[in-house]
Design an enzyme around this catalytic site. Structure first.
Site, PDB file in Angstrom:
ATOM      1  N   ASP A   1      35.544  31.799   4.896  1.00 24.54           N
ATOM      2  CA  ASP A   1      34.985  32.562   3.762  1.00 24.54           C
ATOM      3  C   ASP A   1      35.351  31.885   2.443  1.00 24.54           C
ATOM      4  O   ASP A   1      34.527  31.786   1.529  1.00 24.54           O
ATOM      5  CB  ASP A   1      35.542  33.997   3.733  1.00 24.54           C
TER       6      ASP A   1
ATOM      7  N   GLY B   1      24.313  37.189  -1.306  1.00 24.22           N
ATOM      8  CA  GLY B   1      25.351  37.280  -0.274  1.00 24.22           C
ATOM      9  C   GLY B   1      24.963  36.565   1.010  1.00 24.22           C
ATOM     10  O   GLY B   1      25.815  36.041   1.727  1.00 24.22           O
TER      11      GLY B   1
ATOM     12  N   ASN C   1      38.662  34.445   9.614  1.00 26.37           N
ATOM     13  CA  ASN C   1      37.342  34.899  10.086  1.00 26.37           C
ATOM     14  C   ASN C   1      36.847  34.025  11.237  1.00 26.37           C
ATOM     15  O   ASN C   1      35.753  34.231  11.735  1.00 26.37           O
ATOM     16  CB  ASN C   1      36.309  34.894   8.944  1.00 26.37           C
TER      17      ASN C   1
ATOM     18  N   ALA D   1      39.581  43.551  -4.747  1.00 26.84           N
ATOM     19  CA  ALA D   1      40.889  43.068  -4.282  1.00 26.84           C
ATOM     20  C   ALA D   1      41.044  43.306  -2.780  1.00 26.84           C
ATOM     21  O   ALA D   1      42.150  43.443  -2.276  1.00 26.84           O
ATOM     22  CB  ALA D   1      42.013  43.760  -5.056  1.00 26.84           C
TER      23      ALA D   1
ATOM     24  N   GLU E   1       9.971  45.890  38.636  1.00 33.90           N
ATOM     25  CA  GLU E   1      10.491  47.067  39.341  1.00 33.90           C
ATOM     26  C   GLU E   1       9.628  48.259  38.937  1.00 33.90           C
ATOM     27  O   GLU E   1       9.571  48.621  37.756  1.00 33.90           O
ATOM     28  CB  GLU E   1      11.947  47.355  38.963  1.00 33.90           C
TER      29      GLU E   1
ATOM     30  N   ASN F   1      40.211  44.745 -10.449  1.00 35.36           N
ATOM     31  CA  ASN F   1      39.923  45.696  -9.377  1.00 35.36           C
ATOM     32  C   ASN F   1      40.088  47.120  -9.864  1.00 35.36           C
ATOM     33  O   ASN F   1      40.891  47.397 -10.756  1.00 35.36           O
ATOM     34  CB  ASN F   1      40.872  45.450  -8.190  1.00 35.36           C
TER      35      ASN F   1
ATOM     36  N   LYS G   1      40.245  40.886  10.526  1.00 34.56           N
ATOM     37  CA  LYS G   1      40.593  39.546  10.046  1.00 34.56           C
ATOM     38  C   LYS G   1      42.103  39.309   9.991  1.00 34.56           C
ATOM     39  O   LYS G   1      42.568  38.199  10.243  1.00 34.56           O
ATOM     40  CB  LYS G   1      39.933  39.281   8.690  1.00 34.56           C
TER      41      LYS G   1
ATOM     42  N   SER H   1      25.289  42.771  13.228  1.00 33.17           N
ATOM     43  CA  SER H   1      25.727  41.479  12.694  1.00 33.17           C
ATOM     44  C   SER H   1      24.628  40.431  12.842  1.00 33.17           C
ATOM     45  O   SER H   1      23.922  40.385  13.850  1.00 33.17           O
ATOM     46  CB  SER H   1      26.971  41.013  13.449  1.00 33.17           C
TER      47      SER H   1
ATOM     48  N   ARG I   1      14.425  56.753  41.977  1.00 31.27           N
ATOM     49  CA  ARG I   1      15.836  56.972  41.618  1.00 31.27           C
ATOM     50  C   ARG I   1      16.143  58.459  41.588  1.00 31.27           C
ATOM     51  O   ARG I   1      15.485  59.242  40.893  1.00 31.27           O
ATOM     52  CB  ARG I   1      16.135  56.330  40.253  1.00 31.27           C
TER      53      ARG I   1
ATOM     54  N   GLY J   1      39.622  42.071   1.301  1.00 34.04           N
ATOM     55  CA  GLY J   1      39.671  40.821   2.069  1.00 34.04           C
ATOM     56  C   GLY J   1      38.769  39.746   1.481  1.00 34.04           C
ATOM     57  O   GLY J   1      39.177  38.579   1.361  1.00 34.04           O
TER      58      GLY J   1
HETATM   59  P1  NAP Z   1      37.382  45.819   1.395  1.00 28.55           P
HETATM   60  O1  NAP Z   1      38.566  45.054   1.837  1.00 28.55           O
HETATM   61  O2  NAP Z   1      37.147  47.185   1.904  1.00 28.55           O
HETATM   62  O3  NAP Z   1      37.407  45.893  -0.223  1.00 28.55           O
HETATM   63  C1  NAP Z   1      36.510  46.696  -0.931  1.00 28.55           C
HETATM   64  C2  NAP Z   1      36.667  46.446  -2.423  1.00 28.55           C
HETATM   65  O4  NAP Z   1      35.646  47.197  -3.101  1.00 28.55           O
HETATM   66  C3  NAP Z   1      38.018  46.926  -2.996  1.00 28.55           C
HETATM   67  O5  NAP Z   1      38.422  46.045  -3.998  1.00 28.55           O
HETATM   68  C4  NAP Z   1      37.649  48.302  -3.566  1.00 28.55           C
HETATM   69  O6  NAP Z   1      38.473  48.694  -4.631  1.00 28.55           O
HETATM   70  C5  NAP Z   1      36.269  48.030  -4.100  1.00 28.55           C
HETATM   71  N1  NAP Z   1      35.492  49.263  -4.269  1.00 28.55           N
HETATM   72  C6  NAP Z   1      35.045  50.082  -3.293  1.00 28.55           C
HETATM   73  N2  NAP Z   1      34.371  51.110  -3.840  1.00 28.55           N
HETATM   74  C7  NAP Z   1      34.389  50.939  -5.191  1.00 28.55           C
HETATM   75  C8  NAP Z   1      33.864  51.664  -6.290  1.00 28.55           C
HETATM   76  N3  NAP Z   1      33.183  52.800  -6.102  1.00 28.55           N
HETATM   77  N4  NAP Z   1      34.061  51.169  -7.528  1.00 28.55           N
HETATM   78  C9  NAP Z   1      34.734  50.029  -7.717  1.00 28.55           C
HETATM   79  N5  NAP Z   1      35.274  49.300  -6.710  1.00 28.55           N
HETATM   80  C10 NAP Z   1      35.098  49.752  -5.465  1.00 28.55           C
HETATM   81  O7  NAP Z   1      36.024  45.009   1.716  1.00 28.55           O
HETATM   82  P2  NAP Z   1      35.825  43.418   1.831  1.00 28.55           P
HETATM   83  O8  NAP Z   1      35.980  42.977   3.233  1.00 28.55           O
HETATM   84  O9  NAP Z   1      36.631  42.750   0.792  1.00 28.55           O
HETATM   85  O10 NAP Z   1      34.247  43.312   1.522  1.00 28.55           O
HETATM   86  C11 NAP Z   1      33.728  43.601   0.249  1.00 28.55           C
HETATM   87  C12 NAP Z   1      32.222  43.358   0.273  1.00 28.55           C
HETATM   88  O11 NAP Z   1      31.956  41.986   0.543  1.00 28.55           O
HETATM   89  C13 NAP Z   1      31.504  44.155   1.347  1.00 28.55           C
HETATM   90  O12 NAP Z   1      30.288  44.627   0.826  1.00 28.55           O
HETATM   91  C14 NAP Z   1      31.253  43.116   2.441  1.00 28.55           C
HETATM   92  O13 NAP Z   1      30.083  43.420   3.187  1.00 28.55           O
HETATM   93  C15 NAP Z   1      31.040  41.861   1.616  1.00 28.55           C
HETATM   94  N6  NAP Z   1      31.328  40.620   2.366  1.00 28.55           N
HETATM   95  C16 NAP Z   1      30.322  39.720   2.492  1.00 28.55           C
HETATM   96  C17 NAP Z   1      30.540  38.512   3.146  1.00 28.55           C
HETATM   97  C18 NAP Z   1      29.403  37.540   3.286  1.00 28.55           C
HETATM   98  O14 NAP Z   1      29.429  36.698   4.189  1.00 28.55           O
HETATM   99  N7  NAP Z   1      28.430  37.602   2.406  1.00 28.55           N
HETATM  100  C19 NAP Z   1      31.808  38.222   3.702  1.00 28.55           C
HETATM  101  C20 NAP Z   1      32.830  39.172   3.550  1.00 28.55           C
HETATM  102  C21 NAP Z   1      32.572  40.372   2.872  1.00 28.55           C
HETATM  103  P3  NAP Z   1      39.845  49.527  -4.396  1.00 28.55           P
HETATM  104  O15 NAP Z   1      40.902  48.504  -4.058  1.00 28.55           O
HETATM  105  O16 NAP Z   1      40.069  50.200  -5.672  1.00 28.55           O
HETATM  106  O17 NAP Z   1      39.584  50.480  -3.258  1.00 28.55           O
END
Ligand code: NAP
Length: 538
Positions: free
Chosen positions: A361, A511, A345, A392, A41, A414, A320, A264, A73, A394
């Site tokens: 996971d 990871g 997931n 703590a 085009e 945590n 999730k 992603s 256009r 997901g």
């Molecule tokens: P999420 O539910 O948001 O949980 C985040 C966690 O990190 C909580 O426990 C939080 O603590 C903690 N946190 C955040 N900031 C912090 C800090 N400054 N100091 C200490 N702790 C801190 O996230 P998620 O889904 O569980 O994922 C967590 C990580 O895993 C992410 O980086 C994600 O990309 C990775 N992941 C990777 C895969 C893979 O396939 N490789 C799969 C899933 C997830 P609080 O409870 O105190 O806020």
């Protein structure tokens, strides 16, 4: 009207603004042809307003390496043309009188409706093209809305279909959500003449790639960085990443649903495996706003539109838990692990329509860690061992469940201690006949202790995260060559935590290995067998 199988063409869209850009534009078209484009085009909105524009357009058409569409256009339809009727007519005339002539001229419905003199020119063009044996362009009659879905979309399309001058009908608008693609597919499915129905923007990729599934006349590709509309893939991407030529009415569709999801790795990974295993399926990144309502509406529509053959989804943040609720409300099956973790997931649709929600996971943490031990099975590597899970959220819930379920004693730590305590209480409570050995603690109390496995499930160390240079594990916990550590964070590949563990002699798992492990398990759920090797992912 039922149509026989249509071969959907790839048209590479190239903007030519000035006569001195014609040589480069022709080179781009030759390259696109060598990559598999069928048409080019020529977007000549600006060129048509140059003093020697008509001559330039004639040259483009004559030297075009493929059949071409000539498009001027209008500004009102998102283009750059604001010239006179004479300039527009001169462009059309150059397209018609070149030898060979352009294959098509794209004309907006609004232009022929609002300018009677232009309407007459187009009718004359269509009359000549209708005569047998004439080398003359046919008319693509078009409508564009850059702002979003136009109101009265179906009546506008009917108007285009009913206008006799148009051989091809074209409607293009900017998708607001992934759901707009379904409307484009429905227009193609109910067409009464050859039709192009495409959505622009980040939500519109499905409509561009899946045009062959629904019998679209063509899809547009970009030749370079700019393209002529937002969201166009390149010809090479359509061919090699998406296997455009082998998409047909039976192609099954999968999605990775999340927010943000544009970066992603799931589409490249799964589409590579589908190709390798010769499975006629494609997976798209589908951005879904964070609310439950958005998730429910999007997944609901994807599943409800039967011609799409939407067969399953990878679910990522923040949906999730929504995935569990959705499958529960639709009377599907939730696996024991997903139910206990409280998150899924993976969603799969069985041939009878039943939905399954699973969590891969949890097993992926075990598989990825187990690989470091050289044991025959990953779970053997866990039996009776001690594991520390940091976080703590997901990911931590899935890790604690998976690792404890494989026989290890898990301690969760945590920043917000309450959350760790809640998970421990939930998981260690007997359920389904099995107790999991999960407890919560504080880092200070673990000083001097050794764990066989340490998993970071916090976002500390993540690029763009809260503490990109941080290490979630302070000195005090013993890490040595007996320890295997995994960081769920995969950007960067070598996080500060992994570098530290490596410096102490530990075996480390990135990871991305965990990502591949959970994706392999998803693939097996969807297709019945895992991808042949992890190395085929890209
Ligand atoms: P999420 O539910 O948001 O949980 C985040 C966690 O990190 C909580 O426990 C939080 O603590 C903690 N946190 C955040 N900031 C912090 C800090 N400054 N100091 C200490 N702790 C801190 O996230 P998620 O889904 O569980 O994922 C967590 C990580 O895993 C992410 O980086 C994600 O990309 C990775 N992941 C990777 C895969 C893979 O396939 N490789 C799969 C899933 C997830 P609080 O409870 O105190 O806020």
């Amino acid at each position: 009207m039922a149509y026989a199988r249509v071969v959907t063409l790839i048209a590479v869209a190239i903007s030519v603004e000035r006569t001195d850009a014609i040589g480069r534009a022709l080179d781009s078209a030759r390259l696109a042809k060598s990559q598999g484009a069928d048409l080019v085009e020529w977007r000549v909105d600006s060129l048509a307003q140059e003093p020697s524009g008509a001559g330039g357009i004639a040259r483009l058409v004559q030297e075009s390496p493929m059949p071409c569409i000539v498009t001027v256009r209008d500004e009102s339809q998102g283009g750059a043309f604001s010239g006179s009727d004479d300039e527009r007519q001169a462009a059309w005339s150059a397209a018609s009188s070149a030898k060979p002539s352009a294959a098509y001229v794209d004309v907006e419905l609004a232009t022929i409706r609002s300018r009677s003199v232009l309407g007459d020119s187009v009718r004359e063009m269509a009359r000549i093209a209708g005569q047998s044996g004439m080398d003359a362009p046919r008319v693509i009659l078009s409508f564009h809305d850059l702002a979003g879905r136009p109101s009265g979309l179906s009546s506008r399309v009917a108007e285009i279909w009913n206008e006799p001058v148009g051989t091809i009908a074209k409607v293009v608008w900017t998708a607001r959500t992934a759901r707009d693609n379904i409307e484009a597919f429905e227009l193609l499915a109910t067409r009464v003449k050859p039709t192009i129905a495409l959505c622009m923007g980040e939500h519109g990729l499905m409509s561009r790639v899946l045009a062959p599934k629904f019998g679209g006349f063509l899809t547009y590709a970009r030749s370079d960085e700019q393209g002529t509309a937002p969201g166009q893939p390149t010809t090479a991407e359509l061919q090699s990443d998406w296997g455009f030529r082998s998409i047909d009415a039976r192609t099954r569709i999968y999605g990775v649903l999340g927010s943000p999801v544009a970066h992603s790795r799931s589409p490249a990974t799964h589409n590579g495996w589908f190709r390798q295993a010769k499975v006629n399926a494609r997976l798209f990144a589908i951005e879904v706003a964070p609310s439950w309502e958005s998730f429910k509406a999007t997944l609901g529509e994807l599943l409800a539109y039967a011609p799409l053959d939407f067969s399953g989804a990878s679910i990522t943040m923040p949906h999730k838990a929504h995935a569990i609720r959705f499958v529960q409300e639709s009377g599907g099956v939730i696996t024991g692990g997903a139910r206990r973790i409280g998150a899924a997931n993976t969603i799969a649709r069985l041939s009878d329509g039943t939905l399954i929600a699973d969590n891969t996971d949890a097993g992926a943490f075990v598989d990825a860690l187990g690989e470091t031990s050289g044991r025959e099975t990953a779970s053997r590597a866990m039996d009776g061992k001690r594991a520390l899970v940091l976080g703590a959220g997901g990911a931590a819930r899935a890790a604690a469940y998976g690792i404890a379920n494989a026989g290890a004693k898990v301690v969760i730590v945590n920043r917000t201690a309450d959350r760790a305590t809640r998970i421990a209480a939930e998981f260690s409570k007997a359920s389904g006949g099995s107790d999991l050995d999960v407890s919560a603690s504080e880092l200070a109390k673990l000083s001097g202790q050794h764990f066989d496995f340490i998993v970071n499930c916090t976002s500390v160390g993540m690029e763009g995260g809260p503490l990109p240079d941080g290490n979630p594990l302070p000195e005090g916990i013993v890490i040595d060559q007996r320890t295997a550590v995994l960081d769920a964070v995969y950007l960067p590949a070598q996080t500060p935590f992994l570098k530290y563990a490596k410096s102490r002699g530990a075996r480390v798992v990135e990871g991305s290995q965990m990502f591949i492990a959970q994706a392999r398990a998803q693939f097996a759920i969807w297709t019945g067998s895992p991808p042949s090797t992890a190395k085929q992912s890209r």
